[in-house]
Each structure stands twice: as structure tokens, then as C-alpha cells.
Design a protein around this motif. Structure first.
Motif, mmCIF file in Angstrom:
data_model
loop_
_atom_site.group_PDB
_atom_site.id
_atom_site.type_symbol
_atom_site.label_atom_id
_atom_site.label_comp_id
_atom_site.label_asym_id
_atom_site.label_seq_id
_atom_site.Cartn_x
_atom_site.Cartn_y
_atom_site.Cartn_z
ATOM 1 N N TYR A 168 7.536 -0.296 5.454
ATOM 2 C CA TYR A 168 7.835 -0.711 4.086
ATOM 3 C C TYR A 168 6.997 -1.935 3.684
ATOM 4 O O TYR A 168 6.461 -1.995 2.580
ATOM 5 C CB TYR A 168 9.330 -1.029 3.933
ATOM 6 N N ILE A 169 6.858 -2.902 4.579
ATOM 7 C CA ILE A 169 6.043 -4.085 4.283
ATOM 8 C C ILE A 169 4.594 -3.673 4.012
ATOM 9 O O ILE A 169 3.943 -4.176 3.079
ATOM 10 C CB ILE A 169 6.120 -5.100 5.437
ATOM 11 N N GLN B 213 0.214 -1.095 -2.398
ATOM 12 C CA GLN B 213 0.261 -0.365 -3.667
ATOM 13 C C GLN B 213 1.534 -0.690 -4.438
ATOM 14 O O GLN B 213 2.517 -1.157 -3.866
ATOM 15 C CB GLN B 213 0.205 1.140 -3.410
ATOM 16 N N PRO B 214 1.514 -0.456 -5.760
ATOM 17 C CA PRO B 214 2.734 -0.654 -6.549
ATOM 18 C C PRO B 214 3.803 0.352 -6.152
ATOM 19 O O PRO B 214 3.502 1.497 -5.800
ATOM 20 C CB PRO B 214 2.272 -0.407 -7.992
ATOM 21 N N THR B 215 5.040 -0.077 -6.183
ATOM 22 C CA THR B 215 6.157 0.812 -5.890
ATOM 23 C C THR B 215 7.425 0.235 -6.494
ATOM 24 O O THR B 215 7.562 -0.993 -6.614
ATOM 25 C CB THR B 215 6.346 1.026 -4.377
ATOM 26 N N GLU B 216 8.351 1.094 -6.870
ATOM 27 C CA GLU B 216 9.652 0.649 -7.352
ATOM 28 C C GLU B 216 10.597 0.314 -6.211
ATOM 29 O O GLU B 216 11.641 -0.313 -6.427
ATOM 30 C CB GLU B 216 10.313 1.738 -8.206
ATOM 31 N N LEU B 217 10.267 0.720 -5.016
ATOM 32 C CA LEU B 217 11.199 0.588 -3.903
ATOM 33 C C LEU B 217 11.395 -0.878 -3.500
ATOM 34 O O LEU B 217 10.433 -1.641 -3.392
ATOM 35 C CB LEU B 217 10.711 1.391 -2.705
ATOM 36 N N ARG B 218 12.650 -1.248 -3.255
ATOM 37 C CA ARG B 218 12.982 -2.611 -2.863
ATOM 38 C C ARG B 218 14.092 -2.590 -1.810
ATOM 39 O O ARG B 218 14.824 -1.608 -1.681
ATOM 40 C CB ARG B 218 13.394 -3.455 -4.068
ATOM 41 N N ILE B 219 14.181 -3.675 -1.068
ATOM 42 C CA ILE B 219 15.259 -3.867 -0.102
ATOM 43 C C ILE B 219 16.240 -4.853 -0.714
ATOM 44 O O ILE B 219 15.853 -5.925 -1.190
ATOM 45 C CB ILE B 219 14.739 -4.405 1.235
ATOM 46 N N PHE B 220 17.517 -4.499 -0.673
ATOM 47 C CA PHE B 220 18.554 -5.283 -1.327
ATOM 48 C C PHE B 220 19.489 -5.905 -0.298
ATOM 49 O O PHE B 220 19.999 -5.217 0.586
ATOM 50 C CB PHE B 220 19.348 -4.370 -2.282
ATOM 51 N N PHE B 221 19.698 -7.214 -0.399
ATOM 52 C CA PHE B 221 20.694 -7.938 0.394
ATOM 53 C C PHE B 221 20.588 -7.582 1.885
ATOM 54 O O PHE B 221 21.538 -7.119 2.505
ATOM 55 C CB PHE B 221 22.105 -7.626 -0.121
ATOM 56 N N PHE B 222 19.414 -7.826 2.447
ATOM 57 C CA PHE B 222 19.132 -7.485 3.837
ATOM 58 C C PHE B 222 19.423 -8.685 4.727
ATOM 59 O O PHE B 222 18.836 -9.763 4.568
ATOM 60 C CB PHE B 222 17.663 -7.079 3.953
ATOM 61 N N ASN B 223 20.334 -8.519 5.678
ATOM 62 C CA ASN B 223 20.641 -9.575 6.640
ATOM 63 C C ASN B 223 19.592 -9.541 7.751
ATOM 64 O O ASN B 223 19.836 -9.048 8.861
ATOM 65 C CB ASN B 223 22.045 -9.405 7.210
ATOM 66 N N ILE B 224 18.428 -10.077 7.436
ATOM 67 C CA ILE B 224 17.314 -10.057 8.379
ATOM 68 C C ILE B 224 17.634 -10.881 9.628
ATOM 69 O O ILE B 224 17.114 -10.615 10.717
ATOM 70 C CB ILE B 224 16.038 -10.586 7.683
ATOM 71 N N GLY C 128 8.348 -4.193 -4.171
ATOM 72 C CA GLY C 128 6.967 -3.934 -4.513
ATOM 73 C C GLY C 128 6.722 -4.222 -5.980
ATOM 74 O O GLY C 128 7.662 -4.270 -6.782
ATOM 75 N N SER C 129 5.458 -4.457 -6.344
ATOM 76 C CA SER C 129 5.173 -4.641 -7.760
ATOM 77 C C SER C 129 5.621 -3.382 -8.498
ATOM 78 O O SER C 129 5.424 -2.264 -8.026
ATOM 79 C CB SER C 129 3.680 -4.897 -7.980
ATOM 80 N N ASN C 130 6.273 -3.569 -9.619
ATOM 81 C CA ASN C 130 6.924 -2.529 -10.432
ATOM 82 C C ASN C 130 8.408 -2.382 -10.120
ATOM 83 O O ASN C 130 9.115 -1.693 -10.847
ATOM 84 C CB ASN C 130 6.270 -1.148 -10.316
ATOM 85 N N LYS D 248 11.994 -9.066 -11.825
ATOM 86 C CA LYS D 248 10.948 -8.066 -11.599
ATOM 87 C C LYS D 248 9.888 -8.653 -10.671
ATOM 88 O O LYS D 248 9.372 -9.753 -10.908
ATOM 89 C CB LYS D 248 10.304 -7.631 -12.913
ATOM 90 N N TYR D 249 9.546 -7.907 -9.619
ATOM 91 C CA TYR D 249 8.481 -8.316 -8.705
ATOM 92 C C TYR D 249 7.133 -8.012 -9.351
ATOM 93 O O TYR D 249 6.850 -6.860 -9.689
ATOM 94 C CB TYR D 249 8.593 -7.568 -7.381
ATOM 95 N N LEU D 250 6.315 -9.024 -9.511
ATOM 96 C CA LEU D 250 4.971 -8.829 -10.057
ATOM 97 C C LEU D 250 3.960 -8.553 -8.952
ATOM 98 O O LEU D 250 2.891 -8.004 -9.211
ATOM 99 C CB LEU D 250 4.553 -10.053 -10.875
ATOM 100 N N ASP D 251 4.291 -8.949 -7.743
ATOM 101 C CA ASP D 251 3.502 -8.649 -6.547
ATOM 102 C C ASP D 251 4.470 -8.190 -5.463
ATOM 103 O O ASP D 251 5.656 -8.509 -5.507
ATOM 104 C CB ASP D 251 2.760 -9.898 -6.041
#
Length: 293
Positions: free
Chosen positions: A85-86, A92-103, A135-137, A226-229
């Protein structure tokens, strides 16, 4: 016209006295650019380093699509190994995001790289630092956090566009009943105020977070991001001193959330249609009465 957005106050550093009197007590957002100057994470948390410590742990991913009325809020759209994922968000741009991840559950050594800003305030929930990647977008829908904490939101590795509104505007923002998010049919960046007239003229604040910037969001603040990068953020949460807010947090997390999930499973789109209808009715009524709430 549309929203009336003004810049979020920004400082390099701030004393505890000024922070508490000018931002914490009046509940005003603030960006502190130098809060992380003494954090090892500021330089250490590169994408390659995070990949090396988390590895191929499979993580749930979310996108920009409207919530499925048959599923609980924050249901994942896909999943992927963390390291892949990283690489995706960097390439590349993508809508995919990780939410509230207990890294920190997977790499507890990362806790040594951050410093809770206890010199500014108390009440930090030390067991609940969480990270967000996008990701951006990719963007987060307009919402406020269900547990009503104060949040110190630090961004890494790129830029993020942020728009905030005070909690009191919840009805005018078309807040859905039994939920802490707004009607998802309007574009926060360019709302159609003819179709959604109660949005017109609502005051808010806006900023572009850069690497190392920390945004203080007071309890209950509505936020859209919104993530720009391809980049990532860390949220540190702290309780407000108010017992009324603590009680509301407990209610939201238990009774309200469970009731909403049961109704979604039972009635699916019928329930969502009802919620959206109520949100529109309440917004129009608040607008007619000249009130934010």
C-alpha cells in the motif's frame, strides 16, 4: 456564495498559557508548525522506514464512495499488505486510504519517536494514538469524531487540505440522525447551495498541512480532509475536562452507534433514506430560523 472560509491560526511555537487561554478554553483550532521539532519521528518516519517496521501486515482500506446503508460506518472497501500500500500511494494517485490504524500494536518501538504535548494540556489518552494514510485523490467525508476528543493531528510526508467547522453548525451541515457525519451528496470544496441552501454562508476555517505540521482540533469539530500527496498523519487524542462531554462520548460509542448499526442491518436503504430526509428537513428548518443548530 458558499462556505465562508478563513485561514486557521498558525504559529511556530506557543506557550501553555497562550494555548489554553486562546485555543483550548475557547475551543479554536490552531496549527503549530514546530511542535514536532523534538520528535525523532519528524525525520525518521520515512515511507521506507515505516515499511521496514510494519512489513506485509494486511490492512483494511477505504475509498471515497458513499457509505453502504447495509453496513456499519467505516466498513472497508478492500485490503492490502501495508508495504504494498505504501508503494501504491507513493507511485500513483488513488482514493484508497488507511483509517485509524494502530501502527504501534505492530511496531511498538515507534512510540519512542513521538512526544505527547503534555506541556500544553493534560488528559491524553495514551493507549489510543492512531495513524491515517492516504493517496492523492483520497479524502475523508465531513464528520466529527464520535468520542469527542481534542485532537493533535500531525502530518508527515506531503500535503493535506483541511476544512473545519464548529460543532454548533451540525444541523446546517446536514448531519444525519444517529450519526456523526454529514450528508455525503454534496461536494465540500464546491457545494451546490441551490440544492443544499443551508450550507450557504456557514463560517469555517481552512489550511494546507505540510510535513511536520500539527493541527489542534478542539472537541466536536467537524473536519473534511483531502490528501494532496500520498502521505500520512498521526492523531493524539485527549479528553475534554467537561463531564457532560465525556458522558456524550460514552453515549455515542455505546447506545447511538449500536442502535444505528442495528437499524442499518434491519432496514438498509429504507433507514438511510429516512436519515437523509430528516437531515434535509432539520437543515431547512435551522436555515429558516436563522440558527446554526
Amino acid at each position: 456564495m458558499s462556505f465562508k472560509l478563513s485561514p486557521i491560526d498558525t504559529v511556530d511555537t506557543i506557550s501553555a498559557h497562550d494555548f489554553q487561554n486562546n485555543y483550548l478554553k475557547p475551543r479554536r483550532p490552531l496549527i503549530i508548525k514546530g511542535l514536532t521539532n523534538n520528535w525523532p519521528a519528524r525525520e525518521k518516519w520515512t515511507p521506507e522506514y515505516l515499511k521496514s517496521v510494519v512489513g506485509n501486515k494486511v490492512v483494511p482500506l477505504y475509498d471515497n464512495s458513499k457509505a453502504d446503508p447495509a453496513k456499519p460506518i467505516n466498513s472497508a472497501a478492500a485490503e492490502m499488505p501495508f508495504d504494498e500500500y505504501i508503494d501504491l500511494i507513493r507511485s500513483q494517485p488513488t482514493e484508497l486510504r488507511i483509517f485509524f490504524f494502530n501502527i504501534f500494536k505492530h511496531a511498538p518501538q515507534l512510540l519512542n519517536d513521538i512526544v505527547l504535548p503534555k506541556e500544553l494540556m493534560g488528559g491524553f489518552i495514551e493507549s489510543m494514538p492512531a495513524m491515517f494514510f492516504g493517496g492523492s485523490n483520497s479524502e475523508t467525508f465531513l464528520h466529527y469524531d464520535i468520542d469527542l476528543p481534542h485532537i493533535f493531528h500531525t502530518h508527515f510526508g506531503g500535503r493535506k487540505h483541511v476544512i473545519l467547522f464548529e460543532h454548533k453548525w451540525k444541523k446546517r451541515l446536514y448531519c444525519l440522525p444517529n450519526a456523526t457525519y454529514a450528508l455525503e451528496d454534496y461536494d465540500v470544496l464546491n457545494p451546490d447551495v441551490e440544492k443544499y441552501p443551508s450550507l450557504n454562508g456557514i463560517p469555517g476555517t481552512e489550511a494546507y498541512l505540510e510535513h511536520g505540521d500539527t493541527l489542534f482540533m478542539p472537541t466536536g469539530y467537524w473536519h473534511w480532509m483531502k490528501y494532496l500527496d500520498g502521505s500520512y498523519s498521526l492523531s493524539l487524542r485527549a479528553w475534554d475536562k467537561s463531564w457532560a462531554i465525556k458522558a456524550k462520548s460514552l453515549y455515542n460509542l455505546t447506545i447511538q452507534r449500536k442502535f444505528d448499526d442495528v437499524m442499518k442491518r434491519s432496514f438498509k436503504s429504507r433507514y438511510m433514506d429516512w436519515k437523509e430526509g430528516v437531515a434535509i428537513k432539520r437543515a431547512n428548518q435551522a436555515l429558516a430560523e436563522g440558527k446554526p443548530y
